[in-house]
Design a protein around this motif. Structure first.
Motif, short mmCIF file in Angstrom:
data_model
loop_
_atom_site.label_atom_id
_atom_site.label_comp_id
_atom_site.label_asym_id
_atom_site.label_seq_id
_atom_site.Cartn_x
_atom_site.Cartn_y
_atom_site.Cartn_z
N SER A 1 0.83 -1.20 0.00
CA SER A 1 0.00 0.00 0.00
C SER A 1 0.87 1.26 0.00
CB SER A 1 -0.91 -0.04 1.23
OG SER A 1 -1.49 1.21 1.44
N ILE A 2 1.90 1.27 0.83
CA ILE A 2 2.82 2.42 0.87
C ILE A 2 3.53 2.58 -0.46
CG2 ILE A 2 4.88 3.37 1.97
CD1 ILE A 2 3.94 1.81 4.54
N LYS A 3 3.96 1.46 -1.05
CA LYS A 3 4.62 1.50 -2.36
C LYS A 3 3.70 2.17 -3.38
CE LYS A 3 4.50 -2.01 -5.00
NZ LYS A 3 4.48 -3.00 -6.03
N ILE B 1 11.31 8.53 8.34
CA ILE B 1 11.94 8.36 7.03
C ILE B 1 13.38 8.82 7.11
CG2 ILE B 1 11.88 9.04 4.60
CD1 ILE B 1 8.87 9.48 4.89
N ASP B 2 14.30 7.92 6.75
CA ASP B 2 15.71 8.30 6.64
C ASP B 2 15.93 8.91 5.27
OD1 ASP B 2 16.51 7.33 9.18
OD2 ASP B 2 16.53 5.30 8.39
N VAL B 3 16.62 10.04 5.23
CA VAL B 3 16.81 10.78 3.97
C VAL B 3 18.30 11.00 3.74
CG1 VAL B 3 16.27 12.91 2.72
CG2 VAL B 3 14.64 12.01 4.40
N GLU B 4 18.75 10.71 2.53
CA GLU B 4 20.14 10.97 2.12
C GLU B 4 20.13 11.75 0.82
OE1 GLU B 4 23.01 10.00 3.66
OE2 GLU B 4 21.91 9.01 5.27
N GLY B 5 21.04 12.69 0.66
CA GLY B 5 21.25 13.37 -0.62
C GLY B 5 20.37 14.57 -0.89
N MET B 6 19.60 15.00 0.10
CA MET B 6 18.65 16.09 -0.13
C MET B 6 19.36 17.41 -0.44
SD MET B 6 15.41 16.40 -0.35
CE MET B 6 13.98 16.25 0.66
N SER B 7 20.52 17.65 0.16
CA SER B 7 21.17 18.95 -0.04
C SER B 7 21.60 19.16 -1.49
CB SER B 7 22.35 19.12 0.91
OG SER B 7 23.28 18.08 0.75
N VAL C 1 18.10 -7.85 2.39
CA VAL C 1 17.39 -7.65 3.67
C VAL C 1 17.12 -6.17 3.93
CG1 VAL C 1 18.32 -9.75 4.71
CG2 VAL C 1 19.54 -7.59 5.01
N ILE C 2 17.62 -5.29 3.07
CA ILE C 2 17.48 -3.85 3.35
C ILE C 2 16.09 -3.30 3.02
CG2 ILE C 2 19.95 -3.31 3.16
CD1 ILE C 2 19.37 -2.20 0.35
N ALA C 3 15.33 -4.00 2.19
CA ALA C 3 14.00 -3.50 1.81
C ALA C 3 13.19 -4.62 1.17
CB ALA C 3 14.14 -2.34 0.82
N LYS C 4 11.88 -4.41 1.15
CA LYS C 4 10.99 -5.31 0.40
C LYS C 4 10.77 -4.79 -1.01
CE LYS C 4 8.48 -7.60 3.96
NZ LYS C 4 7.63 -7.42 5.09
N GLN D 1 9.82 1.87 6.35
CA GLN D 1 8.81 0.81 6.24
C GLN D 1 9.12 -0.23 5.16
OE1 GLN D 1 7.32 1.71 9.30
NE2 GLN D 1 5.64 0.67 8.34
N ASP D 2 10.31 -0.76 5.11
CA ASP D 2 10.69 -1.78 4.12
C ASP D 2 10.68 -1.29 2.68
OD1 ASP D 2 11.12 -3.77 6.04
OD2 ASP D 2 9.01 -4.35 6.03
N ILE D 3 10.76 0.02 2.49
CA ILE D 3 10.76 0.59 1.14
C ILE D 3 11.95 1.53 0.99
CG2 ILE D 3 9.51 2.10 -0.45
CD1 ILE D 3 6.94 0.93 0.74
N MET D 4 12.64 1.42 -0.13
CA MET D 4 13.70 2.37 -0.48
C MET D 4 13.27 3.09 -1.75
SD MET D 4 17.41 0.82 0.29
CE MET D 4 18.15 2.43 0.49
N VAL D 5 13.33 4.40 -1.70
CA VAL D 5 12.95 5.23 -2.85
C VAL D 5 14.19 5.97 -3.31
CG1 VAL D 5 11.43 7.05 -3.68
CG2 VAL D 5 10.66 5.55 -1.82
#
Length: 107
Positions: free
Chosen positions: A10-12, A69-75, A37-40, A85-89
Protein backbone atom coordinates in the motif's frame (compact mmCIF):
# COMPACT_ATOMS: atom_id res chain seq x y z
CA UNK A 1 -2.66 -8.44 13.34
CA UNK A 2 -1.83 -6.30 10.31
CA UNK A 3 -0.30 -7.82 7.24
CA UNK A 4 3.14 -6.21 6.94
CA UNK A 5 3.42 -7.22 3.29
CA UNK A 6 0.14 -5.50 2.32
CA UNK A 7 1.16 -2.40 4.33
CA UNK A 8 4.39 -2.19 2.33
CA UNK A 9 2.42 -2.81 -0.88
CA UNK A 10 0.00 0.00 0.00
CA UNK A 11 2.82 2.42 0.87
CA UNK A 12 4.62 1.50 -2.36
CA UNK A 13 1.48 2.36 -4.36
CA UNK A 14 1.11 5.64 -2.46
CA UNK A 15 4.74 6.64 -3.16
CA UNK A 16 4.41 5.83 -6.88
CA UNK A 17 1.18 7.85 -7.02
CA UNK A 18 2.77 10.87 -5.24
CA UNK A 19 5.76 10.87 -7.59
CA UNK A 20 3.52 10.49 -10.64
CA UNK A 21 1.12 13.28 -9.54
CA UNK A 22 4.09 15.62 -9.10
CA UNK A 23 5.44 14.96 -12.61
CA UNK A 24 8.19 12.52 -11.67
CA UNK A 25 8.86 10.11 -14.51
CA UNK A 26 10.36 6.78 -15.53
CA UNK A 27 9.02 5.27 -12.30
CA UNK A 28 9.93 1.62 -11.80
CA UNK A 29 9.37 -0.65 -8.81
CA UNK A 30 11.16 -3.83 -7.85
CA UNK A 31 10.15 -6.49 -5.36
CA UNK A 32 13.56 -7.12 -3.75
CA UNK A 33 12.54 -9.06 -0.63
CA UNK A 34 14.18 -12.23 -1.95
CA UNK A 35 17.35 -10.37 -3.03
CA UNK A 36 18.24 -8.24 0.02
CA UNK A 37 17.39 -7.65 3.67
CA UNK A 38 17.48 -3.85 3.35
CA UNK A 39 14.00 -3.50 1.81
CA UNK A 40 10.99 -5.31 0.40
CA UNK A 41 10.43 -2.82 -2.39
CA UNK A 42 12.70 -0.52 -4.33
CA UNK A 43 11.19 2.44 -6.19
CA UNK A 44 13.29 4.34 -8.71
CA UNK A 45 12.16 7.55 -10.39
CA UNK A 46 13.52 10.63 -12.13
CA UNK A 47 12.96 14.34 -11.71
CA UNK A 48 13.88 16.96 -14.31
CA UNK A 49 16.35 18.97 -12.21
CA UNK A 50 17.92 19.05 -8.74
CA UNK A 51 15.07 21.27 -7.59
CA UNK A 52 12.48 18.84 -8.98
CA UNK A 53 14.22 15.82 -7.39
CA UNK A 54 14.19 17.57 -4.00
CA UNK A 55 10.55 18.62 -4.44
CA UNK A 56 9.51 15.05 -5.28
CA UNK A 57 11.29 13.78 -2.16
CA UNK A 58 9.64 16.49 -0.05
CA UNK A 59 6.17 15.52 -1.36
CA UNK A 60 6.78 11.89 -0.38
CA UNK A 61 8.11 12.88 3.06
CA UNK A 62 5.19 15.25 3.71
CA UNK A 63 2.57 12.73 2.56
CA UNK A 64 4.03 9.93 4.69
CA UNK A 65 5.05 11.99 7.71
CA UNK A 66 3.58 9.38 10.07
CA UNK A 67 6.62 7.21 9.29
CA UNK A 68 10.19 7.80 10.36
CA UNK A 69 11.94 8.36 7.03
CA UNK A 70 15.71 8.30 6.64
CA UNK A 71 16.81 10.78 3.97
CA UNK A 72 20.14 10.97 2.12
CA UNK A 73 21.25 13.37 -0.62
CA UNK A 74 18.65 16.09 -0.13
CA UNK A 75 21.17 18.95 -0.04
CA UNK A 76 22.52 18.27 -3.56
CA UNK A 77 19.35 16.93 -5.16
CA UNK A 78 21.19 14.77 -7.70
CA UNK A 79 20.15 11.47 -6.08
CA UNK A 80 17.86 11.44 -3.05
CA UNK A 81 17.29 8.21 -1.14
CA UNK A 82 14.32 7.78 1.18
CA UNK A 83 14.19 4.69 3.36
CA UNK A 84 11.24 3.65 5.54
CA UNK A 85 8.81 0.81 6.24
CA UNK A 86 10.69 -1.78 4.12
CA UNK A 87 10.76 0.59 1.14
CA UNK A 88 13.70 2.37 -0.48
CA UNK A 89 12.95 5.23 -2.85
CA UNK A 90 15.65 6.52 -5.20
CA UNK A 91 14.90 9.79 -7.01
CA UNK A 92 17.50 10.89 -9.57
CA UNK A 93 18.23 13.56 -12.08
CA UNK A 94 18.10 11.63 -15.41
CA UNK A 95 21.83 11.86 -16.20
CA UNK A 96 22.76 10.70 -12.69
CA UNK A 97 20.33 7.79 -12.95
CA UNK A 98 21.78 6.81 -16.30
CA UNK A 99 25.33 6.99 -14.93
CA UNK A 100 24.68 4.75 -11.90
CA UNK A 101 22.17 2.48 -13.65
CA UNK A 102 21.01 0.85 -10.41
CA UNK A 103 18.02 -0.77 -12.13
CA UNK A 104 20.47 -3.27 -13.54
CA UNK A 105 21.36 -4.41 -9.99
CA UNK A 106 17.74 -5.27 -9.17
CA UNK A 107 16.29 -6.55 -12.44
Amino acid sequence: MTNVSSDAESIKSTVVSIIDQNKGHDIVTFDVQNKTVIAKYMIIASGDSSRHVKALAEHVIKSLKQYKIDVEGMSEGNWVILSFQDIMVHIFRPEVREYYNIEELWS
